[in-house]
Design a protein around this motif. Structure first.
Motif, PDB file in Angstrom:
ATOM      1  N   LYS A  22       0.829  -1.203   0.000  1.00  0.00           N
ATOM      2  CA  LYS A  22       0.000   0.000   0.000  1.00  0.00           C
ATOM      3  C   LYS A  22       0.868   1.261   0.000  1.00  0.00           C
ATOM      4  O   LYS A  22       0.556   2.246  -0.688  1.00  0.00           O
ATOM      5  N   ALA A  23       1.956   1.229   0.750  1.00  0.00           N
ATOM      6  CA  ALA A  23       2.839   2.399   0.819  1.00  0.00           C
ATOM      7  C   ALA A  23       3.543   2.632  -0.521  1.00  0.00           C
ATOM      8  O   ALA A  23       3.606   3.770  -1.019  1.00  0.00           O
ATOM      9  N   PHE A  24       4.094   1.558  -1.098  1.00  0.00           N
ATOM     10  CA  PHE A  24       4.720   1.702  -2.418  1.00  0.00           C
ATOM     11  C   PHE A  24       3.703   2.180  -3.461  1.00  0.00           C
ATOM     12  O   PHE A  24       3.988   3.059  -4.271  1.00  0.00           O
ATOM     13  N   HIS A  25       2.522   1.585  -3.435  1.00  0.00           N
ATOM     14  CA  HIS A  25       1.483   1.927  -4.406  1.00  0.00           C
ATOM     15  C   HIS A  25       1.113   3.404  -4.303  1.00  0.00           C
ATOM     16  O   HIS A  25       0.968   4.101  -5.329  1.00  0.00           O
ATOM     17  N   GLN A  26       0.964   3.899  -3.077  1.00  0.00           N
ATOM     18  CA  GLN A  26       0.585   5.295  -2.903  1.00  0.00           C
ATOM     19  C   GLN A  26       1.657   6.233  -3.444  1.00  0.00           C
ATOM     20  O   GLN A  26       1.352   7.187  -4.186  1.00  0.00           O
ATOM     21  N   ILE A  27       2.919   5.974  -3.083  1.00  0.00           N
ATOM     22  CA  ILE A  27       3.991   6.879  -3.503  1.00  0.00           C
ATOM     23  C   ILE A  27       4.218   6.807  -5.008  1.00  0.00           C
ATOM     24  O   ILE A  27       4.381   7.845  -5.671  1.00  0.00           O
ATOM     25  N   LEU A  28       4.192   5.614  -5.579  1.00  0.00           N
ATOM     26  CA  LEU A  28       4.388   5.497  -7.021  1.00  0.00           C
ATOM     27  C   LEU A  28       3.204   6.088  -7.788  1.00  0.00           C
ATOM     28  O   LEU A  28       3.386   6.666  -8.863  1.00  0.00           O
ATOM     29  N   SER A  29       2.000   5.967  -7.233  1.00  0.00           N
ATOM     30  CA  SER A  29       0.834   6.591  -7.865  1.00  0.00           C
ATOM     31  C   SER A  29       0.991   8.106  -7.902  1.00  0.00           C
ATOM     32  O   SER A  29       0.617   8.757  -8.888  1.00  0.00           O
ATOM     33  N   GLU A  30       1.542   8.661  -6.826  1.00  0.00           N
ATOM     34  CA  GLU A  30       1.792  10.099  -6.804  1.00  0.00           C
ATOM     35  C   GLU A  30       2.802  10.512  -7.879  1.00  0.00           C
ATOM     36  O   GLU A  30       2.790  11.667  -8.342  1.00  0.00           O
ATOM     37  N   GLU A  31       3.662   9.563  -8.271  1.00  0.00           N
ATOM     38  CA  GLU A  31       4.634   9.814  -9.338  1.00  0.00           C
ATOM     39  C   GLU A  31       4.110   9.376 -10.704  1.00  0.00           C
ATOM     40  O   GLU A  31       4.861   9.358 -11.684  1.00  0.00           O
ATOM     41  N   GLU A  32       2.827   9.005 -10.734  1.00  0.00           N
ATOM     42  CA  GLU A  32       2.157   8.553 -11.968  1.00  0.00           C
ATOM     43  C   GLU A  32       2.831   7.323 -12.567  1.00  0.00           C
ATOM     44  O   GLU A  32       2.950   7.181 -13.787  1.00  0.00           O
ATOM     45  N   PHE A  35       1.445   0.490 -10.481  1.00  0.00           N
ATOM     46  CA  PHE A  35       2.094  -0.515  -9.623  1.00  0.00           C
ATOM     47  C   PHE A  35       1.010  -1.434  -9.081  1.00  0.00           C
ATOM     48  O   PHE A  35       0.204  -1.024  -8.254  1.00  0.00           O
ATOM     49  N   THR A  36       0.976  -2.670  -9.550  1.00  0.00           N
ATOM     50  CA  THR A  36      -0.087  -3.593  -9.158  1.00  0.00           C
ATOM     51  C   THR A  36       0.383  -4.547  -8.064  1.00  0.00           C
ATOM     52  O   THR A  36       1.583  -4.759  -7.870  1.00  0.00           O
ATOM     53  N   LYS A  37      -0.585  -5.117  -7.391  1.00  0.00           N
ATOM     54  CA  LYS A  37      -0.281  -6.104  -6.353  1.00  0.00           C
ATOM     55  C   LYS A  37       0.429  -7.319  -6.956  1.00  0.00           C
ATOM     56  O   LYS A  37       1.342  -7.886  -6.343  1.00  0.00           O
ATOM     57  N   GLU A  38       0.012  -7.722  -8.147  1.00  0.00           N
ATOM     58  CA  GLU A  38       0.648  -8.875  -8.807  1.00  0.00           C
ATOM     59  C   GLU A  38       2.124  -8.582  -9.077  1.00  0.00           C
ATOM     60  O   GLU A  38       2.984  -9.433  -8.841  1.00  0.00           O
ATOM     61  N   GLU A  39       2.409  -7.383  -9.575  1.00  0.00           N
ATOM     62  CA  GLU A  39       3.804  -6.982  -9.813  1.00  0.00           C
ATOM     63  C   GLU A  39       4.612  -7.045  -8.513  1.00  0.00           C
ATOM     64  O   GLU A  39       5.741  -7.531  -8.490  1.00  0.00           O
ATOM     65  N   TYR A  40       4.031  -6.512  -7.461  1.00  0.00           N
ATOM     66  CA  TYR A  40       4.752  -6.438  -6.191  1.00  0.00           C
ATOM     67  C   TYR A  40       5.154  -7.824  -5.706  1.00  0.00           C
ATOM     68  O   TYR A  40       6.310  -8.057  -5.345  1.00  0.00           O
ATOM     69  N   PHE A  41       4.205  -8.750  -5.708  1.00  0.00           N
ATOM     70  CA  PHE A  41       4.497 -10.077  -5.177  1.00  0.00           C
ATOM     71  C   PHE A  41       5.358 -10.919  -6.126  1.00  0.00           C
ATOM     72  O   PHE A  41       6.051 -11.824  -5.682  1.00  0.00           O
ATOM     73  N   GLN A  42       5.341 -10.600  -7.412  1.00  0.00           N
ATOM     74  CA  GLN A  42       6.152 -11.355  -8.359  1.00  0.00           C
ATOM     75  C   GLN A  42       7.585 -10.833  -8.444  1.00  0.00           C
ATOM     76  O   GLN A  42       8.526 -11.617  -8.568  1.00  0.00           O
ATOM     77  N   LYS A  43       7.768  -9.502  -8.370  1.00  0.00           N
ATOM     78  CA  LYS A  43       9.067  -8.921  -8.690  1.00  0.00           C
ATOM     79  C   LYS A  43       9.743  -8.177  -7.536  1.00  0.00           C
ATOM     80  O   LYS A  43      10.961  -8.032  -7.521  1.00  0.00           O
ATOM     81  N   VAL A  79       4.318   6.658   5.188  1.00  0.00           N
ATOM     82  CA  VAL A  79       3.044   5.966   4.939  1.00  0.00           C
ATOM     83  C   VAL A  79       3.039   4.615   5.630  1.00  0.00           C
ATOM     84  O   VAL A  79       2.059   4.233   6.290  1.00  0.00           O
ATOM     85  N   TYR A  80       4.150   3.881   5.511  1.00  0.00           N
ATOM     86  CA  TYR A  80       4.231   2.555   6.135  1.00  0.00           C
ATOM     87  C   TYR A  80       4.095   2.664   7.657  1.00  0.00           C
ATOM     88  O   TYR A  80       3.400   1.871   8.287  1.00  0.00           O
ATOM     89  N   ARG A  81       4.746   3.645   8.240  1.00  0.00           N
ATOM     90  CA  ARG A  81       4.689   3.820   9.696  1.00  0.00           C
ATOM     91  C   ARG A  81       3.259   4.089  10.152  1.00  0.00           C
ATOM     92  O   ARG A  81       2.795   3.536  11.150  1.00  0.00           O
ATOM     93  N   GLU A  82       2.564   4.930   9.417  1.00  0.00           N
ATOM     94  CA  GLU A  82       1.180   5.247   9.765  1.00  0.00           C
ATOM     95  C   GLU A  82       0.298   4.004   9.696  1.00  0.00           C
ATOM     96  O   GLU A  82      -0.512   3.747  10.604  1.00  0.00           O
ATOM     97  N   LEU A  83       0.471   3.194   8.659  1.00  0.00           N
ATOM     98  CA  LEU A  83      -0.318   1.973   8.513  1.00  0.00           C
ATOM     99  C   LEU A  83      -0.004   0.982   9.636  1.00  0.00           C
ATOM    100  O   LEU A  83      -0.900   0.345  10.196  1.00  0.00           O
ATOM    101  N   SER A  84       1.282   0.839   9.968  1.00  0.00           N
ATOM    102  CA  SER A  84       1.695  -0.115  11.005  1.00  0.00           C
ATOM    103  C   SER A  84       1.184   0.291  12.379  1.00  0.00           C
ATOM    104  O   SER A  84       0.849  -0.560  13.205  1.00  0.00           O
ATOM    105  N   GLN A  85       1.162   1.583  12.628  1.00  0.00           N
ATOM    106  CA  GLN A  85       0.660   2.059  13.918  1.00  0.00           C
ATOM    107  C   GLN A  85      -0.832   1.798  14.065  1.00  0.00           C
ATOM    108  O   GLN A  85      -1.328   1.596  15.172  1.00  0.00           O
ATOM    109  N   GLN A  86      -1.532   1.780  12.938  1.00  0.00           N
ATOM    110  CA  GLN A  86      -2.962   1.471  12.975  1.00  0.00           C
ATOM    111  C   GLN A  86      -3.186  -0.011  13.244  1.00  0.00           C
ATOM    112  O   GLN A  86      -4.075  -0.397  14.007  1.00  0.00           O
TER     113      GLN A  86
END
Length: 229
Positions: A22-32, A35-43, A79-86
């Motif tokens: 989720k953190a990678f997806h958010q930051i890369l989305s901001e950079e246009e 980034f898919t979940k399938e890509e993340y788990f495969q590569k 972003v990751y820290r915020e998610l982990s604290q939740q």
């Protein structure tokens, strides 16, 4: 003879991959950058943050320098820290397993995560005292499958007081990993590996000396069997 156990953190102790994605997806989305979940788990699963961003940027023809990478990493960490604290997810049985082996073997962490993320997870789990040695992404130049993190964890373990006598050798270490790169890195360090199929199917981890679906299924005596007398 087994004398030391080196744990990965993400994927072994903490189920952090949903937060990392989720953190990678958010930051890369901001950079246009898509980034898919399938890509993340495969590569990207076994890569540290720096290598993840380098890989994604290169794949989409983006130029970058250390300043750009540092900015992306800092934003992603926030972003990751915020998610982990939740919500922080510990794998079933991992706390009990660590407490069982803590008194019999030297324990260490060798992880591609950042030191603050590792310490936060261990503190939340009440496991910080079990790991006097922590090797993080900031401590090495080469990520897994390079053996540097595991060899540094062993070096620091041997330097701790009281110093083990004789010094622990790589072949007396067991690495607990969840990734293909982690298993390869353990073997490159001359260490045996127990793979937990939290992130990959068992078939893809079959090159490890032992593969399990969960640390709930493993007893300390099972580990000793990997060192037949």
């Amino acid at each position: 003879m087994l004398r030391a156990i080196i744990f990965d953190c993400d994927g072994v102790i903490v189920d952090s991959e949903p937060h990392h994605f989720k953190a990678f997806h958010q930051i890369l989305s901001e950079e246009e950058i898509p980034f898919t979940k399938e890509e993340y788990f495969q590569k990207y699963l076994a890569l540290d943050d720096k290598t993840c961003f380098e890989t994604a940027l290169t794949a989409h023809g983006r130029t970058y320098d250390n300043r750009i990478l540092k900015d992306l990493i800092i934003r992603k960490m926030a972003v990751y820290r915020e998610l982990s604290q939740q919500e922080l997810f510990l794998y079933p049985g991992v706390v009990e397993f660590i407490k069982k082996v803590q008194g019999s073997y030297r324990l260490a962490i060798a992880s591609g995560a950042f030191r603050g993320e590792i310490k936060f997870a261990l503190d939340k789990a009440g496991l910080r005292p079990a790991f006097p040695v922590i090797v993080s992404a900031q401590d090495v130049r080469n990520g897994k499958p390079h053996p540097e993190a595991f060899l540094l964890a062993l070096q620091l373990t041997n330097e701790k007081h009281p110093m083990p006598s004789p010094p622990i050798r790589p072949e007396e270490c067991l690495v607990i990993e969840d990734s293909i790169h982690g298993v390869e890195g353990a073997h490159a360090a001359g260490m045996k590996c127990l793979a937990v199929s939290n992130s990959y199917p068992k078939a893809k981890l079959a090159h490890a000396e032992m593969v399990t679906a969960s640390l709930q299924e493993v007893a300390p005596n099972d580990l000793e069997k990997l060192w037949p007398s």
